[in-house]
Design an enzyme around this catalytic site. Structure first.
Site, PDB file in Angstrom:
ATOM      1  N   LYS A 144      45.522   3.690  39.275  1.00  0.00           N
ATOM      2  CA  LYS A 144      45.170   5.118  39.221  1.00  0.00           C
ATOM      3  C   LYS A 144      43.886   5.273  38.410  1.00  0.00           C
ATOM      4  O   LYS A 144      43.802   4.775  37.279  1.00  0.00           O
ATOM      5  CB  LYS A 144      46.292   5.905  38.524  1.00  0.00           C
ATOM      6  N   LYS A 229      56.129  -2.331  34.090  1.00  0.00           N
ATOM      7  CA  LYS A 229      55.335  -1.326  34.819  1.00  0.00           C
ATOM      8  C   LYS A 229      54.954  -1.873  36.206  1.00  0.00           C
ATOM      9  O   LYS A 229      54.997  -1.154  37.203  1.00  0.00           O
ATOM     10  CB  LYS A 229      54.088  -0.922  34.030  1.00  0.00           C
ATOM     11  N   ARG A 243      58.155   5.673  41.054  1.00  0.00           N
ATOM     12  CA  ARG A 243      57.110   5.643  40.011  1.00  0.00           C
ATOM     13  C   ARG A 243      57.241   6.814  39.038  1.00  0.00           C
ATOM     14  O   ARG A 243      56.743   6.779  37.923  1.00  0.00           O
ATOM     15  CB  ARG A 243      55.725   5.632  40.675  1.00  0.00           C
TER      16      ARG A 243
HETATM   17  N1  LIG Z   1      45.407   5.416  34.899  1.00  0.00           N
HETATM   18  C1  LIG Z   1      46.595   5.455  34.359  1.00  0.00           C
HETATM   19  O1  LIG Z   1      47.591   5.021  34.955  1.00  0.00           O
HETATM   20  C2  LIG Z   1      46.742   5.996  32.970  1.00  0.00           C
HETATM   21  C3  LIG Z   1      47.978   5.856  32.310  1.00  0.00           C
HETATM   22  C4  LIG Z   1      48.083   6.341  31.011  1.00  0.00           C
HETATM   23  C5  LIG Z   1      46.985   6.931  30.391  1.00  0.00           C
HETATM   24  N2  LIG Z   1      45.804   7.063  31.075  1.00  0.00           N
HETATM   25  C6  LIG Z   1      44.645   7.696  30.443  1.00  0.00           C
HETATM   26  O2  LIG Z   1      44.291   6.917  29.294  1.00  0.00           O
HETATM   27  C7  LIG Z   1      43.637   7.746  28.358  1.00  0.00           C
HETATM   28  C8  LIG Z   1      44.196   7.477  26.968  1.00  0.00           C
HETATM   29  O3  LIG Z   1      43.970   6.130  26.657  1.00  0.00           O
HETATM   30  P1  LIG Z   1      43.766   5.629  25.164  1.00  0.00           P
HETATM   31  O4  LIG Z   1      44.879   6.099  24.326  1.00  0.00           O
HETATM   32  O5  LIG Z   1      43.476   4.189  25.228  1.00  0.00           O
HETATM   33  O6  LIG Z   1      42.510   6.499  24.698  1.00  0.00           O
HETATM   34  P2  LIG Z   1      41.003   6.082  24.404  1.00  0.00           P
HETATM   35  O7  LIG Z   1      40.432   5.300  25.511  1.00  0.00           O
HETATM   36  O8  LIG Z   1      40.297   7.320  24.007  1.00  0.00           O
HETATM   37  O9  LIG Z   1      41.153   5.123  23.140  1.00  0.00           O
HETATM   38  C9  LIG Z   1      41.617   5.638  21.921  1.00  0.00           C
HETATM   39  C10 LIG Z   1      40.597   5.365  20.794  1.00  0.00           C
HETATM   40  O10 LIG Z   1      40.636   4.000  20.460  1.00  0.00           O
HETATM   41  C11 LIG Z   1      39.322   3.460  20.479  1.00  0.00           C
HETATM   42  N3  LIG Z   1      39.466   2.036  20.789  1.00  0.00           N
HETATM   43  C12 LIG Z   1      39.882   1.468  21.953  1.00  0.00           C
HETATM   44  N4  LIG Z   1      40.006   0.154  21.800  1.00  0.00           N
HETATM   45  C13 LIG Z   1      39.685  -0.144  20.516  1.00  0.00           C
HETATM   46  C14 LIG Z   1      39.642  -1.328  19.744  1.00  0.00           C
HETATM   47  N5  LIG Z   1      40.007  -2.508  20.246  1.00  0.00           N
HETATM   48  N6  LIG Z   1      39.245  -1.240  18.461  1.00  0.00           N
HETATM   49  C15 LIG Z   1      38.904  -0.052  17.910  1.00  0.00           C
HETATM   50  N7  LIG Z   1      38.930   1.110  18.574  1.00  0.00           N
HETATM   51  C16 LIG Z   1      39.316   1.064  19.872  1.00  0.00           C
HETATM   52  C17 LIG Z   1      38.604   4.282  21.488  1.00  0.00           C
HETATM   53  O11 LIG Z   1      37.202   4.195  21.306  1.00  0.00           O
HETATM   54  C18 LIG Z   1      39.164   5.664  21.183  1.00  0.00           C
HETATM   55  O12 LIG Z   1      38.504   6.231  20.078  1.00  0.00           O
HETATM   56  C19 LIG Z   1      43.832   9.176  28.811  1.00  0.00           C
HETATM   57  O13 LIG Z   1      42.627   9.644  29.367  1.00  0.00           O
HETATM   58  C20 LIG Z   1      44.913   9.066  29.897  1.00  0.00           C
HETATM   59  O14 LIG Z   1      44.772  10.062  30.896  1.00  0.00           O
HETATM   60  C21 LIG Z   1      45.686   6.608  32.338  1.00  0.00           C
END
Ligand SMILES: NC(=O)c1ccc[n+]([C@@H]2O[C@H](COP(=O)([O-])OP(=O)(O)OC[C@H]3O[C@@H](n4cnc5c(N)ncnc54)[C@H](O)[C@@H]3O)[C@@H](O)[C@H]2O)c1
Length: 370
Positions: A144, A229, A243
């Site tokens: 997705k 998953k 799902r």
């Molecule tokens: N496609 C899908 O199936 C699916 C499923 C769940 C969530 N999502 C999407 O994922 C997003 C949320 O993901 P998230 O929680 O990873 O948010 P994000 O990508 O914003 O990451 C969270 C924070 O962590 C930081 N970060 C990431 N990796 C790091 C690392 N190794 N070291 C230091 N900082 C790091 C990022 O820069 C950010 O500030 C939402 O947009 C959501 O809609 C998509």
């Protein structure tokens, strides 16, 4: 001990490889999988500083030319406008048809870069290199991709399966505790509704997983989450049926996100709150016993969750459940637990009951809980 699995989908399959230090091998693995360059790396400035060079060196070592496009950090940059800017930068840098995109970052980067890969030249291969725990166990798997619209999250998107997912748990060292907890939420979710043994494993190793220091354990914990998953998305690639189980905790979770304007809660934090309410509801409707409820709720309540929901009206949370894009004909449906590690989909749940579940959550997390 590394973990690897293969995910099958309608048009083929792709591997997920989980191993500490695997970023250094990414060029070789992409080569093994027949992926072509130049490689357009899409990432954020801080991550580029932190691991960008490791990835580029590995790619160069395997003979790939690289282009790097930086996107500012934050959900608010997951937009169509950012996607267009990335495409412009890639075209200016000569990314050709048949080249590969590499998404290096958390779920935001995975969704955005994945979406670019889905539409550029009507689709180029994408390698997902998730760096947040949430992206490792959830967002990078299943194909997705999406960007947000001012009317709502993830409203514009496409299914575009990755060609390879490479997970290197050593990068979690720099991830904040808050983001580790948010990712851990999705792991608990999988245990609660799909696998009681996995839940027990998480209960036992919670501290070490959140500290993100023991690589063998992380390989195992992340690998199992990916496998759970993967099994679901293999069965239901386009979210027509089973799902939906992955939405456990999301009916109320989305409502909490909406009421707080998407600014104060991480998605994973909202899911923890939503799961707390869904566990209560599962017990209230007699699908789980009191011991099971207490055990599962305390797993959530003991997490270092620093949320402040003071003064929030449970009625507003209930109203917000109607605004979710997945709600059809005003039918508020829940995924609930049917015993530990098992689930069911409900029919319409009455507004009073939804309100009561929200109230239970607010009673527990209403003040500054942390
Ligand atoms: N496609 C899908 O199936 C699916 C499923 C769940 C969530 N999502 C999407 O994922 C997003 C949320 O993901 P998230 O929680 O990873 O948010 P994000 O990508 O914003 O990451 C969270 C924070 O962590 C930081 N970060 C990431 N990796 C790091 C690392 N190794 N070291 C230091 N900082 C790091 C990022 O820069 C950010 O500030 C939402 O947009 C959501 O809609 C998509």
């Amino acid at each position: 001990l590394s973990e690897s699995l293969v995910i099958r989908h309608a048009r083929g399959s792709y591997p997920i490889e989980i191993d500490a230090g695997s970023l250094k091998r990414i060029g070789q693995r992409m080569h093994d999988h027949g992926l072509r360059g130049p490689v357009g790396i899409i990432t954020q400035p801080a991550l580029n500083e932190h691991v960008g060079e490791i990835v580029r060196e590995s790619l160069r070592g395997a003979g790939y030319a690289t282009r790097t496009v930086l996107v500012p950090d934050g959900e608010r940059f997951k937009t169509l406008a950012s996607a267009e800017q990335i495409i412009t930068a890639l075209l200016q840098q000569g990314l050709e048809r048949g080249s590969t995109i590499l998404a290096l970052g958390g779920g935001v980067m995975g969704d955005l870069a994945g979406f670019v890969a889905a539409i550029l030249y009507r689709g180029v291969p994408v390698v997902q290199v998730p760096t947040s725990l949430l992206a490792m166990v959830d967002a990078s798997i299943g194909g997705k991709t999406a960007v947000n619209h001012t009317s709502g999250k993830n409203l514009i998107g496409a299914f575009h399966q990755p060609s390879l997912v490479m997970i290197d748990p050593t990068v979690l060292e720099t991830l904040s505790l808050r983001d580790r907890v948010a990712g851990y939420a999705e792991m608990i979710k999988l245990g609660l509704v799909l696998d009681g043994n996995y839940l027990a494993f998480l209960e036992k190793h919670q501290q070490q997983i959140l500290e993100a220091g023991e690589m063998e354990l992380l390989n195992q914990a992340i690998g199992k989450a990916c496998a759970l998953k993967a099994k679901i998305v293999e069965e239901d690639e386009r979210e027509g049926g089973v799902r939906k189980v992955l939405n456990f905790g999301h009916t109320l979770g989305h409502a909490f996100e909406l009421v707080t304007g998407y600014e104060h809660l991480r998605h994973g934090e909202a899911v923890l709150l939503g799961m707390y309410g869904a566990i209560w509801l599962s017990h209230h409707l007699k699908y789980i016993d009191g011991d099971c409820r207490d055990r599962c709720q305390s797993l959530i309540a003991t997490l270092p969750l620093d949320v402040d929901l003071r003064g929030m009206d449970p009625g507003k949370v209930e109203e917000a459940t109607h605004l979710d894009k997945k709600v059809r004909d005003g039918q508020i449906q829940f995924v609930l637990m049917r015993g530990l590690g098992s689930y069911l989909f409900t029919g319409h749940v009455a507004p009073e009951l939804v309100r009561e579940a929200a109230e239970v959550v607010l009673q527990k997390f209403g003040g500054n809980h942390g």
